[in-house]
Design a protein around this motif. Structure first.
Motif, PDB file in Angstrom:
ATOM      1  N   ARG C  72       0.824  -1.198   0.000  1.00 18.02           N
ATOM      2  CA  ARG C  72       0.000   0.000   0.000  1.00 18.02           C
ATOM      3  C   ARG C  72       0.868   1.262   0.000  1.00 18.02           C
ATOM      4  NH1 ARG C  72      -4.025  -1.187   4.210  1.00 18.02           N
ATOM      5  NH2 ARG C  72      -4.776  -2.801   2.801  1.00 18.02           N
ATOM      6  N   LEU C  73       2.013   1.166   0.676  1.00 16.93           N
ATOM      7  CA  LEU C  73       2.913   2.314   0.703  1.00 16.93           C
ATOM      8  C   LEU C  73       3.616   2.534  -0.627  1.00 16.93           C
ATOM      9  CD1 LEU C  73       4.812   2.258   4.098  1.00 16.93           C
ATOM     10  CD2 LEU C  73       3.314   4.040   3.206  1.00 16.93           C
ATOM     11  N   GLY C  74       3.589   1.528  -1.474  1.00 13.23           N
ATOM     12  CA  GLY C  74       4.284   1.659  -2.748  1.00 13.23           C
ATOM     13  C   GLY C  74       5.625   0.958  -2.773  1.00 13.23           C
ATOM     14  N   ILE C  75       5.741  -0.083  -1.963  1.00 10.45           N
ATOM     15  CA  ILE C  75       6.964  -0.886  -1.990  1.00 10.45           C
ATOM     16  C   ILE C  75       6.598  -2.230  -2.600  1.00 10.45           C
ATOM     17  CG2 ILE C  75       8.741  -1.995  -0.600  1.00 10.45           C
ATOM     18  CD1 ILE C  75       8.127   0.053   1.594  1.00 10.45           C
ATOM     19  N   SER C  76       7.207  -2.563  -3.726  1.00 12.36           N
ATOM     20  CA  SER C  76       6.917  -3.893  -4.253  1.00 12.36           C
ATOM     21  C   SER C  76       8.217  -4.660  -4.372  1.00 12.36           C
ATOM     22  CB  SER C  76       6.168  -3.817  -5.577  1.00 12.36           C
ATOM     23  OG  SER C  76       6.987  -3.275  -6.558  1.00 12.36           O
ATOM     24  N   THR C  77       8.065  -5.990  -4.297  1.00 10.78           N
ATOM     25  CA  THR C  77       9.223  -6.822  -4.049  1.00 10.78           C
ATOM     26  C   THR C  77       9.260  -8.033  -4.970  1.00 10.78           C
ATOM     27  OG1 THR C  77       8.900  -6.242  -1.738  1.00 10.78           O
ATOM     28  CG2 THR C  77      10.484  -7.975  -2.204  1.00 10.78           C
ATOM     29  N   MET C  78      10.454  -8.312  -5.486  1.00 13.16           N
ATOM     30  CA  MET C  78      10.698  -9.599  -6.150  1.00 13.16           C
ATOM     31  C   MET C  78      11.552 -10.388  -5.181  1.00 13.16           C
ATOM     32  SD  MET C  78      11.969  -8.416  -9.867  1.00 13.16           S
ATOM     33  CE  MET C  78      12.538 -10.036 -10.274  1.00 13.16           C
ATOM     34  N   TYR C  79      11.006 -11.478  -4.666  1.00 11.98           N
ATOM     35  CA  TYR C  79      11.752 -12.243  -3.662  1.00 11.98           C
ATOM     36  C   TYR C  79      12.773 -13.152  -4.317  1.00 11.98           C
ATOM     37  CZ  TYR C  79       8.187 -10.539  -0.505  1.00 11.98           C
ATOM     38  OH  TYR C  79       7.367  -9.742   0.228  1.00 11.98           O
ATOM     39  N   GLN C  80      13.730 -13.539  -3.482  1.00  7.58           N
ATOM     40  CA  GLN C  80      14.804 -14.386  -3.998  1.00  7.58           C
ATOM     41  C   GLN C  80      14.268 -15.749  -4.418  1.00  7.58           C
ATOM     42  OE1 GLN C  80      17.968 -15.001  -1.179  1.00  7.58           O
ATOM     43  NE2 GLN C  80      19.337 -15.820  -2.722  1.00  7.58           N
ATOM     44  N   GLU C  81      13.485 -16.357  -3.544  1.00  9.27           N
ATOM     45  CA  GLU C  81      12.877 -17.627  -3.910  1.00  9.27           C
ATOM     46  C   GLU C  81      11.622 -17.302  -4.679  1.00  9.27           C
ATOM     47  OE1 GLU C  81      14.480 -20.200  -3.523  1.00  9.27           O
ATOM     48  OE2 GLU C  81      15.917 -19.671  -1.960  1.00  9.27           O
ATOM     49  N   LEU C  82      11.461 -17.980  -5.796  1.00  7.73           N
ATOM     50  CA  LEU C  82      10.315 -17.656  -6.638  1.00  7.73           C
ATOM     51  C   LEU C  82       9.034 -17.785  -5.821  1.00  7.73           C
ATOM     52  CD1 LEU C  82      11.560 -19.453  -9.802  1.00  7.73           C
ATOM     53  CD2 LEU C  82      11.575 -17.014  -9.305  1.00  7.73           C
ATOM     54  N   ASP C  83       8.224 -16.777  -5.911  1.00  9.32           N
ATOM     55  CA  ASP C  83       7.043 -16.746  -5.067  1.00  9.32           C
ATOM     56  C   ASP C  83       5.784 -16.734  -5.915  1.00  9.32           C
ATOM     57  OD1 ASP C  83       7.617 -14.386  -6.198  1.00  9.32           O
ATOM     58  OD2 ASP C  83       7.033 -13.154  -4.497  1.00  9.32           O
TER      59      ASP C  83
END
Ligand SMILES: Nc1ncnc2c1ncn2[C@@H]1O[C@H](COP(=O)(O)OP(=O)(O)OP(=O)(O)O)[C@@H](O)[C@H]1O
Ligand SMILES: Nc1ncnc2c1ncn2[C@@H]1O[C@H](COP(=O)(O)OP(=O)(O)OP(=O)(O)O)[C@@H](O)[C@H]1O
Ligand SMILES: [Mg+2]
Ligand SMILES: [Mg+2]
Lengths: 336, 329, 511, 336
Positions: C72-83
């Motif tokens: 919601r804050l505008g932080i999006s993430t690509m995790y190391q382990e495929l999620d």
């Protein structure tokens, strides 16, 4: 299964292991909750029926009741850790008991009857395993089909009648009536099966591979484990346990019948799961399963002693199961 | 519930113990006895009535303490239950086994331990395993149903009738006896059973089985349904299919079935009884045996070794008489 | 982020970490395996809760109570382990959790269109929005993961080793997208073990070591590599490949003849000699992994595989292992690890019958098993050095080392290594290279697949170039350079592909 | 579950999908085997009982038989795709039917009875979901406890009697006897539940998230889905279906009883699994489940039409299940 609950508690347990430096400890700590639940039930028993519960004869009675299904539970633990499920256990036990008590078989004497029961169980288990490992059927469906078919076959063989163990073969019945150090022989058989099962699961490559096959079949395969053959063997093992259980039930009831072991599959799976084995495989212990089973057996025993009516019993049983599991959860979360 | 009163309404079937309540010495309080009771799980009207009748019979006597153990459908558990009663050293045992053969050994243990066993309904194969057996006449029940159907169809002049049989649990010896009696009686009229299926004694499977059977047979002349409890389901399926070309006979004798027979509004024309009162009688017998008394209507000093209750055909003509003894399903 | 502390049972993963990221910059996070990078960004993504420390986002203190709060804050993430969720389509994965919907009904075509656009932007228009994600290759999954991160309107994108599963050209694509983002003022946190990437894309660098910040905001382009490496490892590591052995390669140990897996690769033939490292270079999806898996018996193809003079039965990994092969697969989590088991059990998984006595009974001598596992985990420098710890709790790079360790426990004739250094840090990498070279020198044949061309060129003796399931070139590593390999690898992906496809069996083996 | 069968066939299929480029097709292809099995069964029916099998009244009868358990199957499909399992379905249906047919409830008329059944089912489902999602109990154990307790409660409420639907409330029974276009109303209700279920599963975010929650709960959590709340809702949905099924069973049998729905959990799960849903979650379809259920229903119908005895029925049923699944496997492997 929804894994909401699986990952979180891994931490605390691990720490203890690291600290103690023994992998074996993992299991025992996990069982604290189950032991606590058993102790609580025992206290209830002592309070409500002080004169009956703690008598040696009552304890023997609990163990004897637990032994038949206990043997099956050992087999189911292997299958479930290996990532499968076996719904046919009750029916296989019935089929083995019927096959071993036909007049034709009984003519050969008690030893042949025992061999027959064990072979029938193992053979049917092999068929399960074959359908699953090589026919690539989903375990749930393959063993469901086996459950239905084995009951049908048992009904046909017995002509839907209960078959008595003949007086000549009373050696089998002696398993339940002869006592050594106060315990009937069948309790020793049960203990032996548990011991052997524990050793195989924890001390041999077969057991180790069972965890691997259930935990990550693809990794197991790529590590050179013959996953199919192993799966086949797991179901054969479960069948073998059903055969042994058939001998015990013949001893206890003096009969072979197509109605034996009704819904044992549910009881066995419930004991295994409440004992901490994951339905998705790869994790679990024999001790947990046996403790789980004892919880169910003691609950039943308490009801018997207290003479609750069925309806109240069922309601109470449901509540106790929930309480026991929540108790176990609690003990898992606490840092020990 | 309506079983332990009105002894007069009940015919010979339960005459012996009922007569006792007519005010003989036997009802006077004697020495205190503890009676153990074990029966299958009460998941069905008839069995539920059995448990209730036993409880109520015990309550009539100040000198009786009833110790009922967990009813179960698992033989292994019932064995444990009886074992626990033996350990508790009760004065007499009343056992309705899930299967007489399978419980034989533990009953024998009780007898060996000096506890008289009153065997209800499903008989132990070994006579040393029980002091007295009281039960219904399963074969006779089949015969009664067979006669009613045979006679009715013969009177109508039907030849080659389609006769269906809906059994209870197929693996019970009592089911097999009922079927045999039914077949033997029909034989006398030159008829035979066209098809039979089992319906597990539950309403729902009664509906399922009857629903399918009605499809399998476009024209039916008669149905014998072994059990009035599952019969509710059978009747519902018949109503759903809108069929009424045949007659139906029930079994066991529930109050509900009898009301239907009385109203004569549907296919159900009769039911053959299998008295659930036997449990009450068994408790009374157990008390007498434990107190060393005999049955005062008989000349004997002891309670007899075996009592077989007669199965009666309840039809429109005599339903009023039987309605009070019917069990509520 | 200030003074972040995160305690896991038994380890203090973060012990007072500071990080500050400016809008519009690419901020690189560096550190050895297990330094705490992933843990730090998981805290920023709301997936973990910190034990201590504060997070300030856009001038305000942020309380990230869960992933939703961060998104919601505008932080999006690509995790190391495929999620990703294998059972759902590409579109559904991209928009999972924020599906365009009316009254709860998804607007599917709208989502598909948006997904198509995102994929196009990432240079992968060939991925169809309705394909089930479980059927994609790891590289494609990584792309989908990226598309998902971009599907949010974000101010900060976190990428945890996004390039680990990508080959050279994909990385270029990725960088294009990153530049695109930063030009719009979006901040990017970028984690990678490939230092050359840091140089190319990064603006500033923060270095973590053992859960502490050891350097904040170094300029990415100017700081010398040696300084970064010594900050990370605390010592000086030569980022070089071990010298090739001067001795001539020994006997032929593997011969592959006309190996074919329909639809994947065709008529692959080559040999590997004892003491030789043979590298397979190619694009993502060119079929390298599948060649390896087929040789190993994990897939059943046609053709002949001969190991040390004996034909290998197709389709049986058990036989392959017994004959002396070992495979370190590409996806360690799905294909190699028993996550809930100890490091020791993972290491001895393939060799446990060595520790049995008597063998036929399969009775395990756990003491000698543990001793061997301890020896190997020390040799590989697996951290933390506790072989009884569940492998799930190790960092990615350390898990990878355990996977390699599995095949070192027993004498092998041939090792098949599929992306062996994926996610492994610089220091460990050099050690791994040396290890592989030493194994070869001891007479083992090694077949190496790597998407990092320098790695293939530096480590292998001989290089096979794979393109669309065929070997198109073979040469000693010395005769090739990075540009040449990239040319060979890519020819057909451009306009020339039409001709190639029309005549699929032509054109192998000449150049 | 042993995944021996999951990974291997992925390759060839992929190509086919890629070629057609439609994910939707996949589903249909997967069901070909089930449809083939149904067609085969129908042929057996036509050959053995030409005069009975294909009649419209028999088809109606099959649908009516399938409808009660069919409604439950829809709920179970959701739960299993969501990575859970619900063993309490049969017992919840029984409890709802009993609660709705107590004299107290019946006094308020048929509408209140229906509302009551639905509310009881949903409420118990919510409790299941609460124990699993927030109490972190393993679904198998939580719903097993609920199954036991709900049956007990149903027995208490009904005093172990079969409760008749009073003549005043015959509106409920009309659901089974009134026909529109030749089909009883309850078949329409069944169809409606299936349709709504299909829409929810395939066209709403709730449905698609169910796959995520079952397939990869951690990924779902990281994507900002409230996995716990979703799990809670899944079990509530299953309970709701049990409530609706209770209305149907009251209509069909004109009774409420604690014995209703015995072993429905096994039947429902079997139908779902045979329909291609993974027991481990994340994959599956409503259509598959319904086809699976119809296979079971048609098998039973064929047996009774042909007058097989119980023992033979069971043996044949086991064999047919195996055959059907192997047939389905075959159709999966063929490249199409
Ligand atoms: N869930 C967990 N439980 C226990 N320890 C953990 C857990 N997750 C991570 N750790 C530990 O925390 C430390 C930091 O791990 P992290 O994954 O953040 O490393 P990393 O810097 O990302 O390494 P890599 O480069 O290998 O990915 C490691 O020692 C790891 O073992
Ligand atoms: N299990 C699978 N199911 C379907 N397609 C697959 C599968 N595995 C690989 N593929 C496809 O097969 C092709 C070859 O993949 P492979 O993994 O062998 O290539 P690679 O050269 O090793 O690339 P990478 O660098 O991704 O490992 C790719 O297009 C990939 O999408
Ligand atoms: Mg990391
Ligand atoms: Mg690859």
């Amino acid at each position: 299964m929804t894994d909401v609950d699986q990952s979180a508690p891994a931490g605390p347990r691990l720490k203890a292991v690291g600290a103690r430096g023994r992998l074996g400890r993992l299991g025992e700590i996990r069982h604290l909750g189950l032991v606590a639940a058993l102790v609580l039930l025992a206290i209830v028993g002592l309070v409500t029926r002080p004169e009956n519960f703690a008598t040696s004869s009552n304890l023997v009675s609990i163990l004897a009741l637990a032994s038949t299904i206990g043997v099956i539970t050992v087999g189911s633990t292997f299958v479930i850790i290996g990532g499968g499920i076996d719904l046919s256990v009750g029916a296989l036990m019935a089929l083995a008991s019927v096959w071993a008590t036909t007049l034709a078989t009984q003519a050969y004497g008690p030893v042949v009857m025992i061999v027959c029961a064990v072979l029938v169980g193992t053979g049917a288990g092999l068929l399960n395993g074959f359908l699953i490992a090589y026919g690539r059927m989903v375990p749930f469906i393959a063993t469901l089909a086996m459950m239905v078919a084995a009951r049908g076959l048992a009904q046909r063989m017995s002509n839907q009648r209960t078959q008595l163990v003949q007086p000549d073969n009373s050696l089998i019945v002696d398993l339940s009536t002869t006592r050594v150090l106060g315990l009937p022989l069948l309790v020793y058989m049960f203990a032996l099966v548990v011991l052997v099962g524990w050793l195989v699961l924890n001390r041999t490559t077969f057991g180790r591979r069972t965890y691997a096959v259930g935990g990550n079949p693809e990794a197991a395969r790529l590590a050179g484990i013959d996953v199919r053959r192993h799966t086949l063997l797991l179901y054969a093992l479960s069948g073998l346990c059903c055969g042994i259980a058939a001998v015990l039930i013949m001893a206890r009831t003096t009969t072979g019948s197509s109605t034996h072991g009704d819904l044992y599959e549910l009881d066995a799976i419930a004991a295994v799961i409440i004992g901490g084995t994951l339905l998705s495989g790869g994790k679990g212990t024999i001790i947990g399963s046996i403790l789980g089973l004892l919880i169910f057996t003691v609950i039943t025993n308490l009801f018997i002693l207290n003479g609750l009516n069925t309806a109240d019993q069922l309601v109470a049983k449901g509540a106790i199961i929930v309480a026991a599991v929540l108790l176990q959860r609690r003990s898992l979360k606490s840092p020990i | 519930a309506c079983t332990s009163n009105e002894p007069a309404a009940v015919s010979a079937s339960s005459a012996a113990p009922q007569a006792a309540s007519a005010g003989t010495d036997n009802d006077k309080p004697g020495e205190q006895v503890v009676i153990g009771f074990s029966a299958p799980a009460a998941d069905h009207g008839w069995i539920a009535a059995i448990s209730k009748n036993a409880q109520e019979a015990a309550k009539q006597y100040s000198d009786v303490t009833l110790k009922a153990v967990e009813p179960t459908n698992d033989i292994n558990q019932q064995i444990s239950a009886v074992e626990s009663l033996i350990q508790a050293k009760v004065n007499a045992l009343v056992i309705l086994p899930n299967d007489g053969q399978q419980l034989n050994q533990v009953a024998r243990q009780a007898m060996d331990a000096g506890i008289p066993v009153i065997n209800v309904d499903r008989v132990f194969p070994d006579k040393l395993s029980y002091r007295t057996w009281i039960g219904g006449d399963n074969y006779g029940m089949g015969v009664a149903a067979g006669h009613f159907i045979g006679k009715t169809l013969k009177d109508k002049g039907v030849s080659n009738p389609v006769i269906l049989e809906i059994q209870g649990i197929a693996t019970l010896p009592l089911t097999q006896e009922r079927s045999k009696g039914f077949a033997d009686a029909l034989q006398m009229y030159g008829f035979k059973v066209t098809a039979k299926q089992d319906a597990k004694f539950t309403v729902e499977s009664g509906t399922q089985v009857a629903g399918n059977l009605l499809q399998a047979h476009k024209k039916i002349d008669a149905i014998w349904n072994h059990d009035d409890d599952q019969g509710i389901g059978v009747l519902a399926a018949i109503k759903e299919a809108g069929r009424d070309e045949f007659i139906m006979v029930g079994g066991a004798g529930s109050a509900n079935a009898m009301r239907d027979i009385q109203a004569d509004s549907g296919v159900l024309k009769a039911t053959v009884t299998y008295p659930a009162t036997m449990a009450a009688s068994a408790i009374k017998l157990a008390r007498l045996v434990a107190q060393g008394k005999g049955m005062s209507d008989l000349m004997e000093n002891e309670v007899p070794q075996s009592i077989t209750l007669a199965s009666q055909t309840v039809s429109k003509d005599n339903v009023a008489k039987y309605l009070p003894s019917g069990f509520e399903s | 982020m200030r003074g972040i502390v995160k305690q896991f049972p038994g380890v203090r993963a973060l012990n007072g970490v500071d990080l500050d990221v400016r809008a519009g910059e690419v901020h690189c996070l560096l550190g050895q395996n297990g330094a705490g990078k992933s843990t730090l960004i998981k805290i920023l993504a709301g997936a973990h809760q910190p034990d201590e420390g504060t997070i300030t986002f856009a001038g305000e203190e942020a309380r990230l109570t869960g992933p939703t709060a961060a998104i919601r804050l505008g932080i999006s993430t690509m995790y190391q382990e495929l999620d990703l969720v294998d059972g759902l389509s590409v579109t559904e994965n991209v928009f999972l959790g924020h599906e365009p919907a009316t009254w709860g009904f998804s607007r599917r075509s709208e989502a598909d269109r948006a997904t198509s656009e995102l994929l196009q932007r990432l240079g992968h228009g060939e991925i169809r929005p309705r394909t089930e994600v479980g059927r994609l290759s790891p590289a494609h999954k990584q792309i989908v993961s990226m598309a998902r991160a971009l599907s949010h309107s974000t101010r900060l994108i976190i990428m945890d080793e996004p390039s680990a599963a990508l080959a050279h050209d994909e990385v270029d694509n990725l960088f294009r997208v990153i530049r695109d983002l930063t030009s719009q003022g979006v901040a990017v946190i970028y984690i990678s073990h490939r230092l050359e990437e840091i140089r190319e894309i990064g603006d500033r660098v923060t270095v973590l070591k053992d859960g502490r910040t050891v350097a904040v905001g170094l300029p990415a382009k100017e700081t010398p590599t040696s300084q970064i490496v010594s900050l990370m490892t605390g010592r000086n590591v030569e980022y070089v490949f071990p010298p090739r052995s001067s001795a001539p390669p020994g006997e032929e140990i593997l011969r592959v003849e006309n190996l074919t897996l329909p639809g994947r690769f065709e008529n692959v033939s080559f040999t590997v000699r004892a003491g030789e490292i043979v590298g397979l270079a190619g694009l993502v999806g060119s079929g390298r992994s599948e060649i390896l898996e087929t040789i190993y018996g994990a897939r059943k193809g046609s053709g002949r595989v001969v190991l040390d003079g004996r034909a290998v039965r197709p389709g049986s990994t058990t036989r392959a292992v017994r004959m002396g092969m070992g495979l370190a697969p590409e996806e360690r989590k799905a294909q190699a690890l028993l996550l809930d088991h100890s490091v020791a059990q993972n290491i001895t998984l393939a060799s446990m019958s060595r520790y049995t006595r008597p063998r036929w009974l399969g009775w395990l001598d756990r003491r000698s098993e543990l001793a061997e596992a301890e020896r190997l985990s020390k040799a590989l420098d697996i951290r933390p050095p506790d072989p009884l710890r569940a492998i799930r709790t190790l960092s990615g790079g350390n898990q990878q080392k355990a996977v390699l360790g599995r095949w070192l426990a027993e004498d092998r004739k041939l090792l098949l290594l599929d992306e062996p250094t994926r996610g492994v840090d610089v220091g460990a990498r050099a050690e791994l290279y040396a290890l592989v070279r030493k194994l070869a020198d001891d007479g083992i044949g090694v077949l190496l697949v790597s998407s990092e061309v320098p790695e293939v060129l530096g480590l292998a003796d001989r290089v096979l170039v794979v393109r669309e399931g065929r070997i198109v070139h073979e040469a000693p590593a010395e005769d090739l350079d990075e540009h040449r390999v990239l040319d060979l690898v890519m020819v057909s992906t451009g306009s020339a592909s039409g001709a190639d496809e029309a005549n699929p069996l032509e054109g192998a083996f000449h150049d």
